[in-house]
Scaffold this motif. Sequence first.
Motif, PDB file in Angstrom:
ATOM      1  N   PHE A   1      43.992  34.622  38.033  1.00  0.00           N
ATOM      2  CA  PHE A   1      43.824  33.371  37.297  1.00  0.00           C
ATOM      3  C   PHE A   1      45.110  33.003  36.560  1.00  0.00           C
ATOM      4  O   PHE A   1      45.430  31.831  36.392  1.00  0.00           O
ATOM      5  CB  PHE A   1      42.656  33.477  36.318  1.00  0.00           C
ATOM      6  CG  PHE A   1      41.309  33.420  36.979  1.00  0.00           C
ATOM      7  CD1 PHE A   1      40.874  32.253  37.606  1.00  0.00           C
ATOM      8  CD2 PHE A   1      40.467  34.521  36.978  1.00  0.00           C
ATOM      9  CE1 PHE A   1      39.628  32.186  38.224  1.00  0.00           C
ATOM     10  CE2 PHE A   1      39.221  34.465  37.591  1.00  0.00           C
ATOM     11  CZ  PHE A   1      38.794  33.301  38.220  1.00  0.00           C
TER      12      PHE A   1
ATOM     13  N   GLN B   1      37.653  30.884  45.175  1.00  0.00           N
ATOM     14  CA  GLN B   1      38.451  30.423  44.026  1.00  0.00           C
ATOM     15  C   GLN B   1      39.951  30.569  44.286  1.00  0.00           C
ATOM     16  O   GLN B   1      40.741  29.689  43.918  1.00  0.00           O
ATOM     17  CB  GLN B   1      38.054  31.197  42.759  1.00  0.00           C
ATOM     18  CG  GLN B   1      36.651  30.850  42.275  1.00  0.00           C
ATOM     19  CD  GLN B   1      36.063  31.852  41.295  1.00  0.00           C
ATOM     20  OE1 GLN B   1      36.686  32.848  40.942  1.00  0.00           O
ATOM     21  NE2 GLN B   1      34.833  31.597  40.858  1.00  0.00           N
TER      22      GLN B   1
ATOM     23  N   THR C   1      37.432  34.931  42.906  1.00  0.00           N
ATOM     24  CA  THR C   1      36.760  35.244  44.171  1.00  0.00           C
ATOM     25  C   THR C   1      37.568  34.584  45.301  1.00  0.00           C
ATOM     26  O   THR C   1      38.394  33.705  45.030  1.00  0.00           O
ATOM     27  CB  THR C   1      35.329  34.678  44.182  1.00  0.00           C
ATOM     28  OG1 THR C   1      35.415  33.248  44.167  1.00  0.00           O
ATOM     29  CG2 THR C   1      34.513  35.156  42.977  1.00  0.00           C
TER      30      THR C   1
ATOM     31  N   THR D   1      37.558  38.288  35.551  1.00  0.00           N
ATOM     32  CA  THR D   1      38.829  39.014  35.528  1.00  0.00           C
ATOM     33  C   THR D   1      39.695  38.677  36.733  1.00  0.00           C
ATOM     34  O   THR D   1      40.902  38.644  36.643  1.00  0.00           O
ATOM     35  CB  THR D   1      38.613  40.533  35.440  1.00  0.00           C
ATOM     36  OG1 THR D   1      37.656  40.904  36.437  1.00  0.00           O
ATOM     37  CG2 THR D   1      38.060  40.915  34.065  1.00  0.00           C
TER      38      THR D   1
ATOM     39  N   PHE E   1      32.228  42.107  44.053  1.00  0.00           N
ATOM     40  CA  PHE E   1      33.539  41.955  44.672  1.00  0.00           C
ATOM     41  C   PHE E   1      33.723  42.829  45.910  1.00  0.00           C
ATOM     42  O   PHE E   1      34.439  42.463  46.826  1.00  0.00           O
ATOM     43  CB  PHE E   1      34.655  42.209  43.656  1.00  0.00           C
ATOM     44  CG  PHE E   1      34.954  40.991  42.837  1.00  0.00           C
ATOM     45  CD1 PHE E   1      35.740  39.966  43.346  1.00  0.00           C
ATOM     46  CD2 PHE E   1      34.423  40.853  41.571  1.00  0.00           C
ATOM     47  CE1 PHE E   1      35.999  38.836  42.604  1.00  0.00           C
ATOM     48  CE2 PHE E   1      34.683  39.720  40.818  1.00  0.00           C
ATOM     49  CZ  PHE E   1      35.461  38.708  41.332  1.00  0.00           C
TER      50      PHE E   1
ATOM     51  N   ILE F   1      29.402  38.502  40.448  1.00  0.00           N
ATOM     52  CA  ILE F   1      29.941  38.646  41.792  1.00  0.00           C
ATOM     53  C   ILE F   1      30.053  40.112  42.179  1.00  0.00           C
ATOM     54  O   ILE F   1      30.533  40.926  41.410  1.00  0.00           O
ATOM     55  CB  ILE F   1      31.349  38.004  41.837  1.00  0.00           C
ATOM     56  CG1 ILE F   1      31.250  36.503  41.594  1.00  0.00           C
ATOM     57  CG2 ILE F   1      32.058  38.297  43.129  1.00  0.00           C
ATOM     58  CD1 ILE F   1      30.829  35.690  42.771  1.00  0.00           C
TER      59      ILE F   1
ATOM     60  N   THR G   1      26.104  30.941  48.949  1.00  0.00           N
ATOM     61  CA  THR G   1      25.683  30.961  47.553  1.00  0.00           C
ATOM     62  C   THR G   1      26.198  32.236  46.902  1.00  0.00           C
ATOM     63  O   THR G   1      26.229  33.285  47.532  1.00  0.00           O
ATOM     64  CB  THR G   1      24.139  30.933  47.492  1.00  0.00           C
ATOM     65  OG1 THR G   1      23.712  29.787  48.213  1.00  0.00           O
ATOM     66  CG2 THR G   1      23.633  30.845  46.075  1.00  0.00           C
TER      67      THR G   1
HETATM   68  P1  ADP Z   1      28.012  29.544  44.038  1.00  0.00           P
HETATM   69  O1  ADP Z   1      28.120  28.160  43.488  1.00  0.00           O
HETATM   70  O2  ADP Z   1      29.002  29.810  45.121  1.00  0.00           O
HETATM   71  O3  ADP Z   1      26.620  29.889  44.449  1.00  0.00           O
HETATM   72  P2  ADP Z   1      28.472  30.361  41.326  1.00  0.00           P
HETATM   73  O4  ADP Z   1      29.642  29.540  40.986  1.00  0.00           O
HETATM   74  O5  ADP Z   1      27.146  29.915  40.816  1.00  0.00           O
HETATM   75  O6  ADP Z   1      28.393  30.574  42.897  1.00  0.00           O
HETATM   76  O7  ADP Z   1      28.779  31.883  40.863  1.00  0.00           O
HETATM   77  C1  ADP Z   1      27.814  32.904  41.014  1.00  0.00           C
HETATM   78  C2  ADP Z   1      27.859  33.829  39.792  1.00  0.00           C
HETATM   79  O8  ADP Z   1      29.084  34.553  39.748  1.00  0.00           O
HETATM   80  C3  ADP Z   1      27.766  33.108  38.459  1.00  0.00           C
HETATM   81  O9  ADP Z   1      26.986  33.891  37.586  1.00  0.00           O
HETATM   82  C4  ADP Z   1      29.203  33.023  38.009  1.00  0.00           C
HETATM   83  O10 ADP Z   1      29.310  32.932  36.593  1.00  0.00           O
HETATM   84  C5  ADP Z   1      29.771  34.333  38.521  1.00  0.00           C
HETATM   85  N1  ADP Z   1      31.221  34.272  38.841  1.00  0.00           N
HETATM   86  C6  ADP Z   1      31.858  33.292  39.518  1.00  0.00           C
HETATM   87  N2  ADP Z   1      33.166  33.556  39.660  1.00  0.00           N
HETATM   88  C7  ADP Z   1      33.385  34.741  39.065  1.00  0.00           C
HETATM   89  C8  ADP Z   1      34.559  35.571  38.860  1.00  0.00           C
HETATM   90  N3  ADP Z   1      35.750  35.196  39.318  1.00  0.00           N
HETATM   91  N4  ADP Z   1      34.397  36.729  38.192  1.00  0.00           N
HETATM   92  C9  ADP Z   1      33.189  37.107  37.734  1.00  0.00           C
HETATM   93  N5  ADP Z   1      32.048  36.376  37.876  1.00  0.00           N
HETATM   94  C10 ADP Z   1      32.139  35.215  38.531  1.00  0.00           C
END
Ligand code: ADP
Length: 253
Positions: free
Chosen positions: A27, A52, A49, A46, A5, A3, A71
Amino acid sequence: SGINFDKYENIPVEVSGDSVPAAIENFSDAGFGPAVMENVTRSGYTKPTPVQKHSIPTLLFNRDLMSCAQTGSGKTAAFLLPIIQHIMAGGPDMIKTPTFNNGRRTYYPSALVLSPTRELAIQIHKEAAKFSYKTNLQTAILYGGRENYRDQVNRLRSGVHILIATPGRLIDIIEQGFIGLSGCRYLVLDEADRMLDMGFEPQIRKIVGQGMPPKTARTTAMFSATFPKEIQLLAKDFLKENYVFLAVGRVGS
Ligand code: ADP
Ligand code: MG
């Protein structure tokens, strides 16, 4: 990957609905058990998003959710983490014992995640395995292709709490008697707009309409990049009236 951020922190988030559960900032605010929390940390997450931050408490309170986000916004963990937490905390009550009929064992997942494609199903399944590492939760995957059928059915024998499936194959496996949906407390439609674009609406309606607990007896989350009329209608049919609506970023219709 992962991500960005900086990109996500400043995008607009719209949340609507009655008494929407408060967002979490970390979290550690979610109330996850130690195993789930460890898996979050082990995954290198850590901080949550935006999708989330809002989806996790919403689903932990068993509120239905319609979430529109692009996405790469972290939707997978947004639904998997609360589901895993709930199944673990609910213990045996959350799990329906397999039955045996006409020489065939039927398994009853506690959660069903529907995905439009095999690739996305594999991705979700990987994340589900990661987040349920060192727990006794079992995950399983079902998708089309002749060569996988027997393997997929054999894998069910270790039990299935969270099932990730594409619609066509799932209907086939249900008709064969290997899976029943009467114990399904959680239903997720991931990339719902893509599923409709691919013509899966009749299959989805069949799955949800046959043998699954009614919407009042389950928690349902729908995820979609866009919010066109057809998705709004599906949301009206599948989600409880007091569902939480969440839009992250600019959402087209
Ligand atoms: P989406 O379904 O919205 O397209 P994903 O769930 O596939 O997104 O997440 C995209 C990428 O970001 C994945 O590689 C996931 O592991 C990573 N990711 C998701 N949430 C976090 C987070 N809170 N911190 C770091 N990486 C994250
Ligand atoms: Mg996704």
